[in-house]
Design a protein around this motif. Structure first.
Motif, PDB file in Angstrom:
ATOM      1  N   ILE A   1       0.852  -1.178   0.000  1.00 26.97           N
ATOM      2  CA  ILE A   1       0.000   0.000   0.000  1.00 26.97           C
ATOM      3  C   ILE A   1       0.895   1.237   0.000  1.00 26.97           C
ATOM      4  CG2 ILE A   1      -1.778   1.289   1.222  1.00 26.97           C
ATOM      5  CD1 ILE A   1      -2.742  -1.386   0.162  1.00 26.97           C
ATOM      6  N   PHE A   2       0.671   2.153  -0.942  1.00 27.68           N
ATOM      7  CA  PHE A   2       1.527   3.328  -1.085  1.00 27.68           C
ATOM      8  C   PHE A   2       0.666   4.585  -1.023  1.00 27.68           C
ATOM      9  CE2 PHE A   2       3.524  -0.272  -3.039  1.00 27.68           C
ATOM     10  CZ  PHE A   2       4.828  -0.202  -2.566  1.00 27.68           C
ATOM     11  N   GLN A   3       0.977   5.452  -0.072  1.00 26.16           N
ATOM     12  CA  GLN A   3       0.187   6.655   0.173  1.00 26.16           C
ATOM     13  C   GLN A   3       0.942   7.891  -0.309  1.00 26.16           C
ATOM     14  OE1 GLN A   3      -0.359   5.776   4.479  1.00 26.16           O
ATOM     15  NE2 GLN A   3      -2.540   6.031   4.038  1.00 26.16           N
ATOM     16  N   LEU A   4       0.295   8.658  -1.166  1.00 24.36           N
ATOM     17  CA  LEU A   4       0.857   9.916  -1.652  1.00 24.36           C
ATOM     18  C   LEU A   4       0.180  11.075  -0.925  1.00 24.36           C
ATOM     19  CD1 LEU A   4       1.080   9.197  -5.467  1.00 24.36           C
ATOM     20  CD2 LEU A   4       3.007   9.681  -3.938  1.00 24.36           C
ATOM     21  N   PRO A   5       0.956  12.023  -0.411  1.00 19.56           N
ATOM     22  CA  PRO A   5       0.379  13.126   0.357  1.00 19.56           C
ATOM     23  C   PRO A   5      -0.237  14.207  -0.525  1.00 19.56           C
ATOM     24  CG  PRO A   5       2.738  13.426   0.172  1.00 19.56           C
ATOM     25  CD  PRO A   5       2.425  12.104  -0.487  1.00 19.56           C
ATOM     26  N   ILE A   6      -1.067  15.032   0.096  1.00 24.06           N
ATOM     27  CA  ILE A   6      -1.537  16.250  -0.555  1.00 24.06           C
ATOM     28  C   ILE A   6      -0.355  17.222  -0.554  1.00 24.06           C
ATOM     29  CG2 ILE A   6      -3.178  18.157  -0.447  1.00 24.06           C
ATOM     30  CD1 ILE A   6      -4.992  16.314   1.196  1.00 24.06           C
ATOM     31  N   SER A   7       0.056  17.710  -1.715  1.00 20.62           N
ATOM     32  CA  SER A   7       1.234  18.570  -1.748  1.00 20.62           C
ATOM     33  C   SER A   7       1.144  19.573  -2.879  1.00 20.62           C
ATOM     34  CB  SER A   7       2.506  17.735  -1.900  1.00 20.62           C
ATOM     35  OG  SER A   7       2.586  17.167  -3.192  1.00 20.62           O
ATOM     36  N   SER A   8       1.729  20.727  -2.654  1.00 20.44           N
ATOM     37  CA  SER A   8       1.774  21.758  -3.684  1.00 20.44           C
ATOM     38  C   SER A   8       2.677  21.331  -4.831  1.00 20.44           C
ATOM     39  CB  SER A   8       2.260  23.083  -3.086  1.00 20.44           C
ATOM     40  OG  SER A   8       3.552  22.925  -2.517  1.00 20.44           O
ATOM     41  N   GLY A   9       3.703  20.524  -4.516  1.00 18.53           N
ATOM     42  CA  GLY A   9       4.611  20.062  -5.561  1.00 18.53           C
ATOM     43  C   GLY A   9       3.909  19.206  -6.595  1.00 18.53           C
ATOM     44  N   THR A  10       3.042  18.315  -6.129  1.00 17.21           N
ATOM     45  CA  THR A  10       2.290  17.473  -7.051  1.00 17.21           C
ATOM     46  C   THR A  10       1.343  18.305  -7.892  1.00 17.21           C
ATOM     47  OG1 THR A  10       2.392  15.603  -5.496  1.00 17.21           O
ATOM     48  CG2 THR A  10       0.710  15.511  -7.203  1.00 17.21           C
ATOM     49  N   ASN A  11       0.692  19.280  -7.257  1.00 15.54           N
ATOM     50  CA  ASN A  11      -0.224  20.140  -7.998  1.00 15.54           C
ATOM     51  C   ASN A  11       0.516  20.954  -9.064  1.00 15.54           C
ATOM     52  OD1 ASN A  11      -2.972  21.443  -8.224  1.00 15.54           O
ATOM     53  ND2 ASN A  11      -1.732  23.247  -7.750  1.00 15.54           N
ATOM     54  N   THR A  12       1.692  21.468  -8.715  1.00 12.43           N
ATOM     55  CA  THR A  12       2.484  22.229  -9.679  1.00 12.43           C
ATOM     56  C   THR A  12       2.905  21.359 -10.860  1.00 12.43           C
ATOM     57  OG1 THR A  12       3.336  23.675  -7.924  1.00 12.43           O
ATOM     58  CG2 THR A  12       4.592  23.589  -9.983  1.00 12.43           C
ATOM     59  N   ALA A  13       3.297  20.126 -10.568  1.00 12.16           N
ATOM     60  CA  ALA A  13       3.701  19.200 -11.631  1.00 12.16           C
ATOM     61  C   ALA A  13       2.534  18.908 -12.562  1.00 12.16           C
ATOM     62  CB  ALA A  13       4.233  17.913 -11.016  1.00 12.16           C
ATOM     63  N   ASN A  14       1.333  18.750 -12.004  1.00 15.09           N
ATOM     64  CA  ASN A  14       0.153  18.511 -12.836  1.00 15.09           C
ATOM     65  C   ASN A  14      -0.143  19.704 -13.740  1.00 15.09           C
ATOM     66  OD1 ASN A  14      -0.263  15.983 -11.709  1.00 15.09           O
ATOM     67  ND2 ASN A  14      -1.673  16.734 -10.143  1.00 15.09           N
ATOM     68  N   ASP A  15      -0.043  20.904 -13.166  1.00 14.09           N
ATOM     69  CA  ASP A  15      -0.361  22.114 -13.938  1.00 14.09           C
ATOM     70  C   ASP A  15       0.663  22.369 -15.038  1.00 14.09           C
ATOM     71  OD1 ASP A  15      -2.599  22.530 -12.419  1.00 14.09           O
ATOM     72  OD2 ASP A  15      -1.681  24.024 -11.100  1.00 14.09           O
ATOM     73  N   SER A  16       1.922  22.056 -14.758  1.00 10.05           N
ATOM     74  CA  SER A  16       2.988  22.339 -15.722  1.00 10.05           C
ATOM     75  C   SER A  16       3.164  21.237 -16.749  1.00 10.05           C
ATOM     76  CB  SER A  16       4.309  22.560 -14.987  1.00 10.05           C
ATOM     77  OG  SER A  16       4.733  21.366 -14.335  1.00 10.05           O
ATOM     78  N   GLY A  17       2.623  20.062 -16.444  1.00  8.23           N
ATOM     79  CA  GLY A  17       2.791  18.925 -17.353  1.00  8.23           C
ATOM     80  C   GLY A  17       4.154  18.287 -17.253  1.00  8.23           C
ATOM     81  N   SER A  18       4.893  18.606 -16.209  1.00  7.84           N
ATOM     82  CA  SER A  18       6.231  18.033 -16.003  1.00  7.84           C
ATOM     83  C   SER A  18       6.180  17.066 -14.828  1.00  7.84           C
ATOM     84  CB  SER A  18       7.251  19.137 -15.718  1.00  7.84           C
ATOM     85  OG  SER A  18       8.539  18.591 -15.468  1.00  7.84           O
ATOM     86  N   PRO A  19       6.198  15.754 -15.071  1.00  9.53           N
ATOM     87  CA  PRO A  19       6.084  14.771 -13.978  1.00  9.53           C
ATOM     88  C   PRO A  19       7.178  14.937 -12.935  1.00  9.53           C
ATOM     89  CG  PRO A  19       5.854  13.720 -16.128  1.00  9.53           C
ATOM     90  CD  PRO A  19       6.317  15.116 -16.386  1.00  9.53           C
ATOM     91  N   LEU A  20       6.807  14.708 -11.684  1.00  9.87           N
ATOM     92  CA  LEU A  20       7.779  14.816 -10.600  1.00  9.87           C
ATOM     93  C   LEU A  20       8.977  13.906 -10.807  1.00  9.87           C
ATOM     94  CD1 LEU A  20       5.545  14.976  -7.389  1.00  9.87           C
ATOM     95  CD2 LEU A  20       6.841  16.838  -8.425  1.00  9.87           C
ATOM     96  N   CYS A  21       8.711  12.728 -11.371  1.00  8.36           N
ATOM     97  CA  CYS A  21       9.794  11.753 -11.543  1.00  8.36           C
ATOM     98  C   CYS A  21      10.840  12.242 -12.550  1.00  8.36           C
ATOM     99  CB  CYS A  21       9.233  10.407 -11.995  1.00  8.36           C
ATOM    100  SG  CYS A  21       8.233   9.588 -10.740  1.00  8.36           S
ATOM    101  N   LEU A  22      10.469  13.224 -13.385  1.00  6.09           N
ATOM    102  CA  LEU A  22      11.418  13.782 -14.342  1.00  6.09           C
ATOM    103  C   LEU A  22      12.052  15.072 -13.822  1.00  6.09           C
ATOM    104  CD1 LEU A  22       9.596  13.230 -17.761  1.00  6.09           C
ATOM    105  CD2 LEU A  22      11.393  11.847 -16.712  1.00  6.09           C
ATOM    106  N   SER A  23      11.237  15.959 -13.263  1.00  5.17           N
ATOM    107  CA  SER A  23      11.768  17.228 -12.756  1.00  5.17           C
ATOM    108  C   SER A  23      12.526  17.047 -11.442  1.00  5.17           C
ATOM    109  CB  SER A  23      10.638  18.239 -12.574  1.00  5.17           C
ATOM    110  OG  SER A  23       9.668  17.754 -11.647  1.00  5.17           O
ATOM    111  N   ARG A  24      12.054  16.134 -10.594  1.00 11.10           N
ATOM    112  CA  ARG A  24      12.705  15.760  -9.343  1.00 11.10           C
ATOM    113  C   ARG A  24      13.094  16.962  -8.482  1.00 11.10           C
ATOM    114  NH1 ARG A  24      13.285  10.457  -9.762  1.00 11.10           N
ATOM    115  NH2 ARG A  24      14.360  10.354  -7.750  1.00 11.10           N
ATOM    116  N   PRO A  25      12.140  17.817  -8.134  1.00 12.55           N
ATOM    117  CA  PRO A  25      12.452  18.952  -7.243  1.00 12.55           C
ATOM    118  C   PRO A  25      12.772  18.469  -5.828  1.00 12.55           C
ATOM    119  CG  PRO A  25      10.094  18.791  -7.583  1.00 12.55           C
ATOM    120  CD  PRO A  25      10.716  17.797  -8.521  1.00 12.55           C
ATOM    121  N   LYS A  26      13.644  19.183  -5.147  1.00  9.96           N
ATOM    122  CA  LYS A  26      14.062  18.769  -3.808  1.00  9.96           C
ATOM    123  C   LYS A  26      12.897  18.770  -2.830  1.00  9.96           C
ATOM    124  CE  LYS A  26      18.866  20.329  -4.220  1.00  9.96           C
ATOM    125  NZ  LYS A  26      19.913  21.218  -3.659  1.00  9.96           N
ATOM    126  N   GLU A  27      11.966  19.715  -3.006  1.00  6.72           N
ATOM    127  CA  GLU A  27      10.846  19.810  -2.074  1.00  6.72           C
ATOM    128  C   GLU A  27       9.855  18.654  -2.224  1.00  6.72           C
ATOM    129  OE1 GLU A  27      10.044  22.608  -5.585  1.00  6.72           O
ATOM    130  OE2 GLU A  27      11.726  22.018  -4.298  1.00  6.72           O
TER     131      GLU A  27
END
Length: 272
Positions: A72-98
């Motif tokens: 079971i894998f839980q993903l938090p509510i986060s501004s980083g995920t929302n920003t990645a969705n809006d920009s179209g740049s997946p977190l796994c590619l951009s890999r921001p420190k936050e």
């Protein structure tokens, strides 16, 4: 080839119920669920506390899902995920420190899925709950052990208008011949018998099938049955196509194309 599934849900009770139904559906088709992901599971405040605004839906439903806690894998509510969705740049590619927390979850998920796929090649799984079988099995009269649904094999003899169902267990195999009518008159997902009195079904035939096995006390030979097949010309010839681990597509001569689950094929052959 569909080797496995990953269920995605949110913490709400309705979403978890839908996820459970999806897992049950894939299990009935011989497709194992490798992991479950819960989006918007929680958030961490500046004070370091972890809060679950939508409840702990998936954690409270582990027995129903039939998965170990480690899958079971839980993903938090986060501004980083929302920003990645809006920009179209997946977190796994951009890999921001936050987004280190989210990236760790993605990494653990990828590792779990790859591990499950590896062990599935050897016919086992490490992600199923100990109290729940991930693989569906069926039993037959005069056979002492169950047969694995996911490994079912289906072939067709268009000349005779029959199908051959081959099933496998830990120590043997079973081969059963069924008519086109026997397959056509069952529900393609559940294997339950359809209403043969419905004139729209186009199926009116006497049930008949014989079986033989190896490693199970049977003779290992198939005794080909004789039958009067008034409707054979409407059903045959057929074309069949295997659909990964979950079933077979049958293109009938009358124009119907139906995808039968492995479970429904086993039940058409007399499994229970």
């Amino acid at each position: 080839q569909l080797s496995g599934a990953v269920s995605v849900t949110t913490p709400s009770k309705l979403a978890v119920t839908d996820a459970r139904k999806g897992i049950e559906m894939f299990t009935s088709l011989g497709v194992p669920t490798l992991a479950a992901v819960e989006n918007m599971a929680y958030f961490e405040c500046e004070g370091g506390g972890k809060h679950y605004p939508f409840g702990k839906g998936i954690l409270d439903s582990l027995p129903e899902l039939g998965l170990q806690r480690s899958r079971i894998f839980q993903l938090p509510i986060s501004s980083g995920t929302n920003t990645a969705n809006d920009s179209g740049s997946p977190l796994c590619l951009s890999r921001p420190k936050e987004a280190s927390l989210e990236l760790d979850v993605f990494s653990d998920l990828a590792g779990a899925v790859s591990t499950e796929l590896l062990v599935l090649e050897h016919g086992i799984t490490s992600g199923a709950d100990d109290d729940q079988d991930l693989f569906v099995s069926v039993s037959f009269d005069n056979e002492s052990e169950p047969f694995d649904v996911a490994s079912t094999n289906l072939s067709v003899d268009n000349r005779k208008g029959t199908f051959t169902v081959r099933l496998f267990s830990d120590s043997g195999a079973l081969q059963i011949e069924i008519t086109g009518e026997e397959l056509r008159r069952i529900h393609p997902k559940t294997g339950k018998e359809l209403d043969l009195n419905d004139d729209n079904s186009g199926i009116h035939a006497e049930p008949a099938h014989t079986q033989g096995g190896c490693g199970s006390g049977a003779s290992g030979m198939i005794e080909h049955h004789r039958h009067q097949d008034a409707k054979k010309s409407k059903l045959f010839p057929v074309k069949i196509d295997k659909k990964g681990r979950y079933g077979y597509s049958v293109e009938w001569a009358d124009g119907a194309t139906i995808i039968y689950s492995m479970l429904s094929i086993c039940k058409a052959a007399g499994g229970r």
